[in-house]
Write an enzyme that holds these catalytic residues in place. Structure first.
Site, PDB file in Angstrom:
ATOM      1  N   LYS A 101       0.817  -1.233   0.000  1.00 48.59           N
ATOM      2  CA  LYS A 101       0.000   0.000   0.000  1.00 48.59           C
ATOM      3  C   LYS A 101       0.838   1.265   0.000  1.00 48.59           C
ATOM      4  O   LYS A 101       0.403   2.304  -0.477  1.00 48.59           O
ATOM      5  CB  LYS A 101      -0.977   0.003   1.168  1.00 48.59           C
ATOM      6  CG  LYS A 101      -0.310   0.079   2.509  1.00 48.59           C
ATOM      7  CD  LYS A 101      -1.223  -0.337   3.634  1.00 48.59           C
ATOM      8  CE  LYS A 101      -0.435  -0.790   4.841  1.00 48.59           C
ATOM      9  NZ  LYS A 101       0.212  -2.094   4.702  1.00 48.59           N
ATOM     10  N   GLY A 131      -6.994  -6.390   2.513  1.00 45.79           N
ATOM     11  CA  GLY A 131      -6.487  -7.765   2.464  1.00 45.79           C
ATOM     12  C   GLY A 131      -7.198  -8.583   1.408  1.00 45.79           C
ATOM     13  O   GLY A 131      -7.155  -8.259   0.218  1.00 45.79           O
ATOM     14  N   ILE A 138     -10.386  -8.983   0.880  1.00 49.00           N
ATOM     15  CA  ILE A 138     -11.714  -8.512   0.435  1.00 49.00           C
ATOM     16  C   ILE A 138     -11.622  -7.964  -0.978  1.00 49.00           C
ATOM     17  O   ILE A 138     -10.808  -7.085  -1.240  1.00 49.00           O
ATOM     18  CB  ILE A 138     -12.235  -7.379   1.351  1.00 49.00           C
ATOM     19  CG1 ILE A 138     -12.217  -7.804   2.812  1.00 49.00           C
ATOM     20  CG2 ILE A 138     -13.624  -6.943   0.914  1.00 49.00           C
ATOM     21  CD1 ILE A 138     -12.504  -6.665   3.783  1.00 49.00           C
ATOM     22  N   GLU A 166       2.208  -5.567  15.245  1.00 46.24           N
ATOM     23  CA  GLU A 166       3.654  -5.587  15.016  1.00 46.24           C
ATOM     24  C   GLU A 166       4.399  -5.140  16.281  1.00 46.24           C
ATOM     25  O   GLU A 166       3.823  -4.500  17.162  1.00 46.24           O
ATOM     26  CB  GLU A 166       4.006  -4.606  13.887  1.00 46.24           C
ATOM     27  CG  GLU A 166       3.152  -4.774  12.653  1.00 46.24           C
ATOM     28  CD  GLU A 166       3.957  -5.260  11.453  1.00 46.24           C
ATOM     29  OE1 GLU A 166       5.166  -5.521  11.598  1.00 46.24           O
ATOM     30  OE2 GLU A 166       3.353  -5.391  10.389  1.00 46.24           O
ATOM     31  N   ASP A 190      -1.742   3.465   8.511  1.00 46.36           N
ATOM     32  CA  ASP A 190      -2.056   2.391   7.569  1.00 46.36           C
ATOM     33  C   ASP A 190      -3.443   2.607   6.947  1.00 46.36           C
ATOM     34  O   ASP A 190      -3.607   2.598   5.731  1.00 46.36           O
ATOM     35  CB  ASP A 190      -1.990   1.054   8.321  1.00 46.36           C
ATOM     36  CG  ASP A 190      -2.450  -0.125   7.493  1.00 46.36           C
ATOM     37  OD1 ASP A 190      -1.626  -0.643   6.713  1.00 46.36           O
ATOM     38  OD2 ASP A 190      -3.616  -0.526   7.611  1.00 46.36           O
ATOM     39  N   LYS A 215      -4.772   3.587   2.944  1.00 49.75           N
ATOM     40  CA  LYS A 215      -5.780   2.775   2.268  1.00 49.75           C
ATOM     41  C   LYS A 215      -6.979   3.618   1.828  1.00 49.75           C
ATOM     42  O   LYS A 215      -7.483   3.441   0.716  1.00 49.75           O
ATOM     43  CB  LYS A 215      -6.223   1.626   3.182  1.00 49.75           C
ATOM     44  CG  LYS A 215      -5.111   0.579   3.373  1.00 49.75           C
ATOM     45  CD  LYS A 215      -5.482  -0.419   4.462  1.00 49.75           C
ATOM     46  CE  LYS A 215      -4.445  -1.524   4.597  1.00 49.75           C
ATOM     47  NZ  LYS A 215      -4.685  -2.356   5.816  1.00 49.75           N
TER      48      LYS A 215
END
Lengths: 400, 400
Positions: free
Chosen positions: A100, A129, A131, A185, A196, A200
């Site tokens: 991404k 992911g 989807i 993480e 993140d 997206k």
């Protein structure tokens, strides 16, 4: 037969290999060709594994192999992915990626180069992911003027919020546990600070409108300040707390924001729990459509990558147009967004003062000792933050 | 410019015209061409409306016009749709339809004729109204071995069940109201008896496996026997009641069924309310993906039709392969399905007898006077129906 190369043999890369192996027959039937992984680029050797003989350490072995028609990248990060993508596309090799950062930074340019070289730059796995969402936006929602996109786009934060809600344990404790279990993480910043999800929603918004929405322009807040008290209020108000990535158009202006919201049961996103992601798209003809599924994980993400590989192989030598122009659409400053705000204050704050300050306000009391909460509705964020200062708020959240 | 013709100018047909008019700019940008409705076939004249000059009553005017590259049908029913579809495809005109009867009856044959004539037979709107589901199955879930499809595929019945649950009123009363409000047809048989959902799950299952699943082979039960007492039990068991259309593969055998189920909150379909449709697809790599949205209505359904028109125009002269072979996959008799059954019986029935009869059984009491319920789990339907006879059940429902 179609030969492909994998760049990076980590979580997603090895998942791609696994799917191509395990579902070989299904995939061949749907592609009309067998797909073979001819090379894997990785720093490691993978001695004693089935892939040891195809591992290489020099990208040029792949780039100069005319037999390889699709390059699949699951390394993440801007470089060297960007250099590899440019080089592959210029050689007429399609490039499929789950990265991404690469897509958010260079999407329009890479699509342009793909077009010039009659190949494809595909990135279904970069958002949501497993989807299917990129392809539906590009090829199914074509008749729609998209009015709004609201997404739960980060599985780690949704997992943490879901467990905080269910177990009543503090953020820090759930985060530690999530790290131990592999759902977060070691350095969780990109997830928990909303970065993140921000990349997206920038990608989805760019595709929805065909122009470039830059993630740096999107006001982004994470979940680190969410407390168990907030969930108590949410429950009292029959709502949940979700990290939403949102974008919409109004009067020709583009808005976008990433922030935790209180979400009521009238919104189907309120039912999305755990590591699941979901994207609600509002079209001017269709109304609401929601896409729901595994937002992360090796095999779900790899499944989306393989769907791109299948598309790339089926369209060898043929660029499938994707509308994402270089032209930047300015996102309005969040001060201009009209929002509803949930505010927790000490019970020494005068309710009359609150009523005088905000024109549309409701109260929620008796949830946490020595404090109360109010919801100020329909107010520009700039005005709100200016006005709320005097109340020394313990917490401020948005309400959908 | 691309010229198209509409067959049928009713709810969906006029919706297609409206979308092509209102979203003209968006659609042109995504298609790369302007799309013009050149002819409308209808029995009526539509005098004094913008379409009066393009209305024709003879299909041959459309079939013999080489300028028309896409024929869009929203008439419904087997004939004359089948004759028109065959004729259009044989002329190399793509055929886009919302007609599930046509698709369920003749899908593989029409796809074959489309292939032979380098054009496309497209039917996104035949299942799930505006929800993108056909294209995701054909082009996004390509890497997956699909293990199971569970759908709420009929908006009318979901609307009735949702209101029965909320308002506690009997089926017959809600049905009347739904008819008055336009959410149910005057003759509601196809919806309330499950026949509509049955055709739709047959189409989805055929596409998922690439072979022909015949709707006539699928055991189908409707919602007419559902009572308010059933909802009381469902609530006591923390479940809802949904008409599900299901299909799955196990040990190389194909199963499918349409019936009302009690569905728990662990299944995302339990949150799907009102006229909304949703389709849950389980892939062997992806896990669960759910597609959710408006399952009916003029504009949502028309939006799916227009997405097909865009695809047809973009692929003029080029057949996009869809895997749906003529070969019939036999669906197992429902007697072989292993199910969980909810059973209501008079309280004169001995619990010991129930326990002796079913190996895995649990009870639910105190919900309705003079009766109790039990759930018999993990039993073959054939065995169950044989064994349950002695208890003179007041109601039998399946449990997910």
């Amino acid at each position: 037969m179609a030969s492909i190369a994998l760049l990076g043999y980590g979580t997603v890369g090895s998942g791609v290999y696994e799917i191509l192996t395990k579902n070989k027959e299904t995939i061949s039937k749907k592609t009309g060709k067998d797909i073979t992984v001819k090379r894997i680029l990785d720093l490691r050797e993978f001695k004693g594994t089935p892939v040891e003989n195809i591992v290489v350490h020099d990208i040029n072995v792949i780039l100069e192999d005319d037999d390889i028609e699709v390059v699949v990248e699951a390394m993440g990060g801007d470089e060297p992915a960007y250099t590899y993508a440019m080089a592959a596309l210029k050689k007429g090799k399609s490039y499929c990626t789950s990265n991404k950062v690469l897509v958010a930074n260079h999407g329009p340019e890479l699509l342009k180069v793909a077009k010039e070289n009659n190949c494809n730059f595909l990135f279904e796995a970069s958002v949501g992911g497993g989807i299917p969402i990129i392809r539906p936006i590009n090829h199914s929602l074509t008749p729609e003027e998209i009015l709004e996109i609201d997404g739960i786009l980060n599985g780690t934060t949704n997992y943490i919020l879901t467990r905080m809600n269910k177990e009543g344990l503090p953020y820090s404790e759930i985060l530690k546990d999530a790290q131990a279990l592999g759902f977060a993480e070691k350095d969780p910043t990109a997830d928990v600070e909303g970065f993140d999800a921000c990349r997206k929603i920038a990608i989805l918004t760019s595709l929805a409108y065909g122009k470039n929405v830059k993630f740096e322009d999107i006001h982004t807040e994470g979940i680190t300040k969410i407390s168990n008290e907030d969930f108590k209020y949410a429950e009292a108000m029959n709502k949940g707390v979700k990290l939403l990535a949102r974008s919409w158009r109004e009067d020709g202006k583009q808005y976008a924001i990433v922030a935790p919201y209180m979400v009521g049961e009238d919104c189907p996103l309120s039912f999305v729990s755990g590591v699941i992601n979901a994207i609600l798209v509002k079209g001017n003809m269709l109304g609401d459509a929601m896409f729901y599924g595994s937002g992360a994980g090796s095999l779900p993400t790899a499944s989306a990558v393989v769907s791109d590989i299948v598309e790339a192989v089926k369209n060898k030598g043929n660029h499938v147009p994707v509308l994402w122009e270089d032209e930047v659409v300015k996102v309005c400053d969040h001060a201009e967004i009209v929002s509803n705000f949930f505010v927790r204050v000490s019970d020494t704050v005068s309710k009359d003062d609150v009523k005088k300050t905000f024109s549309d306000v409701s109260f929620c009391e008796g949830v946490v000792p020595s404090e109360y909460a109010f919801v100020a509705s329909g107010i520009k964020e700039g005005d709100f933050y200016e006005k709320v200062k005097v109340f020394d708020a313990k917490q401020i959240l948005r309400v959908m």
